[in-house]
Design a protein around this motif. Sequence first.
Motif, PDB file in Angstrom:
ATOM      1  N   LYS A   2       0.845  -1.188   0.000  1.00  9.92           N
ATOM      2  CA  LYS A   2       0.000   0.000   0.000  1.00  9.92           C
ATOM      3  C   LYS A   2       0.883   1.242   0.000  1.00  9.92           C
ATOM      4  O   LYS A   2       1.826   1.331   0.762  1.00  9.92           O
ATOM      5  N   SER A   3       0.577   2.180  -0.858  1.00 13.01           N
ATOM      6  CA  SER A   3       1.346   3.417  -0.944  1.00 13.01           C
ATOM      7  C   SER A   3       0.705   4.491  -0.074  1.00 13.01           C
ATOM      8  O   SER A   3      -0.395   4.973  -0.385  1.00 13.01           O
ATOM      9  N   VAL A   4       1.394   4.844   0.988  1.00 15.67           N
ATOM     10  CA  VAL A   4       0.890   5.907   1.860  1.00 15.67           C
ATOM     11  C   VAL A   4       0.894   7.232   1.103  1.00 15.67           C
ATOM     12  O   VAL A   4      -0.014   8.049   1.271  1.00 15.67           O
ATOM     13  N   LYS A   5       1.892   7.444   0.265  1.00 16.55           N
ATOM     14  CA  LYS A   5       1.943   8.691  -0.512  1.00 16.55           C
ATOM     15  C   LYS A   5       0.701   8.825  -1.407  1.00 16.55           C
ATOM     16  O   LYS A   5       0.106   9.902  -1.497  1.00 16.55           O
ATOM     17  N   LYS A   6       0.292   7.736  -2.051  1.00 15.79           N
ATOM     18  CA  LYS A   6      -0.915   7.775  -2.892  1.00 15.79           C
ATOM     19  C   LYS A   6      -2.161   7.978  -2.031  1.00 15.79           C
ATOM     20  O   LYS A   6      -3.096   8.667  -2.435  1.00 15.79           O
ATOM     21  N   SER A   7      -2.185   7.374  -0.854  1.00 22.19           N
ATOM     22  CA  SER A   7      -3.321   7.566   0.059  1.00 22.19           C
ATOM     23  C   SER A   7      -3.433   9.023   0.488  1.00 22.19           C
ATOM     24  O   SER A   7      -4.539   9.562   0.585  1.00 22.19           O
ATOM     25  N   ALA A  34       0.259  16.050   4.536  1.00 18.63           N
ATOM     26  CA  ALA A  34       1.486  16.393   3.804  1.00 18.63           C
ATOM     27  C   ALA A  34       2.724  15.987   4.595  1.00 18.63           C
ATOM     28  O   ALA A  34       3.712  15.512   4.019  1.00 18.63           O
ATOM     29  N   GLU A  35       2.664  16.151   5.905  1.00 20.73           N
ATOM     30  CA  GLU A  35       3.786  15.738   6.756  1.00 20.73           C
ATOM     31  C   GLU A  35       3.962  14.210   6.718  1.00 20.73           C
ATOM     32  O   GLU A  35       5.090  13.717   6.647  1.00 20.73           O
ATOM     33  N   ILE A  36       2.850  13.504   6.735  1.00 17.88           N
ATOM     34  CA  ILE A  36       2.907  12.043   6.634  1.00 17.88           C
ATOM     35  C   ILE A  36       3.489  11.636   5.286  1.00 17.88           C
ATOM     36  O   ILE A  36       4.343  10.752   5.207  1.00 17.88           O
ATOM     37  N   LYS A  37       3.035  12.293   4.221  1.00 18.79           N
ATOM     38  CA  LYS A  37       3.540  11.966   2.889  1.00 18.79           C
ATOM     39  C   LYS A  37       5.039  12.185   2.779  1.00 18.79           C
ATOM     40  O   LYS A  37       5.761  11.375   2.179  1.00 18.79           O
ATOM     41  N   LEU A  38       5.502  13.275   3.328  1.00 19.92           N
ATOM     42  CA  LEU A  38       6.935  13.593   3.265  1.00 19.92           C
ATOM     43  C   LEU A  38       7.768  12.518   3.949  1.00 19.92           C
ATOM     44  O   LEU A  38       8.854  12.173   3.481  1.00 19.92           O
ATOM     45  N   ALA A  39       7.259  11.969   5.038  1.00 23.20           N
ATOM     46  CA  ALA A  39       8.010  10.957   5.803  1.00 23.20           C
ATOM     47  C   ALA A  39       7.813   9.543   5.261  1.00 23.20           C
ATOM     48  O   ALA A  39       8.641   8.662   5.535  1.00 23.20           O
ATOM     49  N   ALA A  40       6.751   9.317   4.503  1.00 26.24           N
ATOM     50  CA  ALA A  40       6.446   7.962   4.012  1.00 26.24           C
ATOM     51  C   ALA A  40       7.490   7.507   3.002  1.00 26.24           C
ATOM     52  O   ALA A  40       7.906   8.282   2.142  1.00 26.24           O
ATOM     53  N   PRO A  41       7.922   6.253   3.094  1.00 24.62           N
ATOM     54  CA  PRO A  41       8.929   5.758   2.147  1.00 24.62           C
ATOM     55  C   PRO A  41       8.390   5.570   0.737  1.00 24.62           C
ATOM     56  O   PRO A  41       9.141   5.603  -0.237  1.00 24.62           O
ATOM     57  N   TYR A  42       7.098   5.335   0.602  1.00 23.86           N
ATOM     58  CA  TYR A  42       6.497   5.126  -0.722  1.00 23.86           C
ATOM     59  C   TYR A  42       5.015   5.426  -0.674  1.00 23.86           C
ATOM     60  O   TYR A  42       4.438   5.558   0.366  1.00 23.86           O
TER      61      TYR A  42
END
Length: 196
Positions: free
Chosen positions: A4-9, A188-196
């Motif tokens: 699952k891609s956290v960045k896409k979520s 946005a903060e979560i996305k920045l830290a997410a590996p993918y």
Amino acid sequence: MRKKSVKKSVDWFTHQTDAVLKFVENFEASQPTDEHITWAYEYAIIRMYREFENLILDGIVAGINNDTSVLSAASGIRFPKHLTDEVCEYILIGDGYFDFRGRDGLIKTLNTYLSDQHYIAVAIRKNDYKDALERLSALRNFAAHDSAKSKRAALKAVGQNKLGSAGSWLKRQNRLTTICNSLKQLAAEIKLAAPY
């Protein structure tokens, strides 16, 4: 195995948040009654809660998939290093649905499945997002249930002694937009830290 891609979520959450705000803006432009505007804001906070739940569910599923050590320690069961997304989701919600009781309940849920240093847990615990998270949950519950208990929680979350409805509070002074912008910043903060 696709993860699952956290960045896409996060991207989906941001898109949906913007769509909710646009819905309210377009609805108000159609010159509805004041009562109908209130109802639109109540729908909007319920929808925002749903979108935020989905974002956090995806994040926890991805977190469990990447590191089962916290889950293993909490349950006493030794899990394999990686599980499928479906298995992670089942572990989290079983045959029910994902829900949490306010910010504190969310932190408790995160602590059950993710390490204290996990980027989602770190972001959620920040005081910058405390008001938005507490208001999101309390106002959603008040809009959905309209019970005495949900009203007391909403009054506490907004820091007032009187409150007609969740929608009547949200439609004034850009309050819905303020909550949404804070949640988008958190995402946005979560996305920045997410590996993918």
